[in-house]
Design an enzyme around this catalytic site. Sequence first.
Site, short mmCIF file in Angstrom:
data_model
loop_
_atom_site.label_atom_id
_atom_site.label_comp_id
_atom_site.label_asym_id
_atom_site.label_seq_id
_atom_site.Cartn_x
_atom_site.Cartn_y
_atom_site.Cartn_z
N LYS A 277 6.95 1.84 -0.35
CA LYS A 277 7.06 1.14 -1.62
C LYS A 277 8.14 1.78 -2.48
O LYS A 277 8.42 2.97 -2.32
CB LYS A 277 5.73 1.22 -2.37
CG LYS A 277 4.62 0.37 -1.80
CD LYS A 277 3.36 0.48 -2.66
CE LYS A 277 2.20 -0.30 -2.05
NZ LYS A 277 2.41 -1.76 -2.04
N ARG B 285 -5.53 -5.40 5.03
CA ARG B 285 -6.17 -6.31 6.00
C ARG B 285 -6.46 -5.60 7.31
O ARG B 285 -7.40 -5.96 8.02
CB ARG B 285 -5.28 -7.55 6.18
CG ARG B 285 -3.89 -7.25 6.66
CD ARG B 285 -2.90 -8.38 6.40
NE ARG B 285 -2.39 -8.37 5.03
CZ ARG B 285 -1.52 -9.25 4.54
NH1 ARG B 285 -1.07 -10.22 5.29
NH2 ARG B 285 -1.10 -9.17 3.30
N1 BES Z 1 -2.31 -2.53 -2.20
C1 BES Z 1 -1.25 -3.44 -2.02
C2 BES Z 1 -1.37 -4.67 -2.90
C3 BES Z 1 -0.99 -4.47 -4.35
C4 BES Z 1 0.33 -4.36 -4.73
C5 BES Z 1 -1.96 -4.49 -5.31
C6 BES Z 1 0.65 -4.23 -6.06
C7 BES Z 1 -1.63 -4.39 -6.64
C8 BES Z 1 -0.33 -4.25 -7.02
C9 BES Z 1 -1.22 -3.93 -0.58
O1 BES Z 1 -1.59 -3.01 0.37
C10 BES Z 1 0.19 -4.32 -0.29
O2 BES Z 1 1.03 -3.47 -0.30
N2 BES Z 1 0.41 -5.60 -0.06
C11 BES Z 1 1.71 -6.11 0.20
C12 BES Z 1 1.58 -7.14 1.30
C13 BES Z 1 2.91 -7.60 1.81
C14 BES Z 1 3.62 -6.49 2.53
C15 BES Z 1 2.68 -8.77 2.72
C16 BES Z 1 2.23 -6.72 -1.09
O3 BES Z 1 1.48 -7.37 -1.79
O4 BES Z 1 3.41 -6.53 -1.38
MN MN Z 2 0.04 -1.80 0.99
#
Ligand code: BES
Ligand code: MN
Length: 503
Positions: A280, A354
């Site tokens: 990230k 997931r």
């Molecule tokens: N924990 C995150 C989701 C998230 C992101 C919650 C920002 C709250 C704020 C999750 O594990 C994630 O990183 N999801 C990705 C999925 C994507 C790679 C398909 C996302 O939402 O960017």
């Molecule tokens: Mn994630």
Amino acid sequence: MEFIVKSGGPEKQRSACIVVGVFEGRKLTASARQLDQISGGGLTAILRRGDHAGSIGQSLLLHHVPNIPSERVLLIGCGKEKDLGDGSYRVILGHAARALGQTGATEAAVFIIADLDVRGRDLNWKLRHAVEITEEAYYRFDQMKSRKSEKHHALHRMVLMVPKRSDLAPAENAVRQGRAISAGVKLAKDLGNLPGNICTPSYLADQAWALHEEYGVKTTVLDEPDMRALGMGALLSVARGSSQPPKLIVVEYRGGPEAQPPVALVGKGLTFDAGGISIKPAAEMDEMKYDMCGGAAVLGTLRAIAELRLPINVVGVIPSSENLPDGNANKPGDVVTSMSGQTIEILNTDAEGRLILCDALTYTERFNPSVVVDLATLTGACVVALGRHASGLMSNSEPLARSLIGAGKYSFDRAWQLPLWDDYQKQLDSNFADMANIGGRDAGAITAACFLARYTKKFKWAHLDIAGTAWKTGKEKGATGRPVPLLTTFLIERSENRGHLEA
Ligand code: BES
Ligand code: MN
Ligand code: ZN
């Protein structure tokens, strides 16, 4: 805070502070009107001088009101009487709690609960929310500060006034529910706010053991070798990049008949999500300590229902891990085999929620659950779709979705349904495995749920995406404890076998 309920009029109370309301247009609420009469128009005189317009957020503390046995009278602005609704009632009670906290009063008698007529809401609703909002107003998280914040309010006892003696017994029950929900919310908030270096998977497991000690719930914690034996290849793949051992935490509360199939709550307990190799960006990455809020809410809800001794069976399942980049970490393109036997091509290591949930959901089959609700900070896309007011709800059972939405409305911990049509499933097609772990840019919250749907065919299931609701960002950064109020309300309902919250 100690909450007690009492019946009686404001003119007879010998309290350190009496709390009454004023609407816009200088209209007094019923108890304020009574005080005004015995004080010979004392309150109306003050309003006429222009010291209180009745707007929400305005409060005025009065001393020595003539003929009134209480030391102080706190006038709370209630806004336009016709605008009074669920949200504004809660805002008004929050202001009252904060204003009281700034006085020197150690105790207060609150009349605005009975006096405010919130459309469609009974005394149970008003009392529960009064307790929850007050606890919310006084919540502080200072475990990590070397100097604890000083006790910021003198108030330690709130007397919640109800109209009649016959209201006392149901009122006690409402307060009991509000207190239990608040205790569950506090547990979820504390765990969420703890930093990732303290709140690890092992720390979450310790919290489940603490629930066992305090309430006698059955706690089981699966370690890596157990997961390997069960074939949890998806969950284990996420944990490989971290030096913290993963845990699968199981808490069983059995308050109902032995043969009654339990409600299963499955919560994402990712104690820090750096994204893995698909790392990230740095900005706001600290907030990914909140990626375990689903798991925390499972523990909080179990705590609330154990406190209430609800006659219902509930099992909580929390897959817990970190998601970090490392030489052993998942790589884009890797294929893993989940406990169900289905294979997954990991196209983005940041879609890890997931992966840990799918194995936890398969594991949940062994409890033969009546319904399964999973809760997870799963997608940024859900925050884009719904903002931070509603959790996303997706379900393969319309009646289950209805009752969760109803419980969300009652608890003001609202959820909004998104479609889970098969049409979205093909976005998860993979050339190399049974499915990919991402579904592209479109409908990210829904394709995440579609992924989970492939692991929940055997039961009635609902998914709550709490990415936007589990914590607040910005100046007020902090966990919210959501969706503990929604889930506890849902379980109270279910244990009472009532349906009036469905609307
Ligand atoms: N924990 C995150 C989701 C998230 C992101 C919650 C920002 C709250 C704020 C999750 O594990 C994630 O990183 N999801 C990705 C999925 C994507 C790679 C398909 C996302 O939402 O960017
Ligand atoms: Mn994630
Ligand atoms: Zn995550």
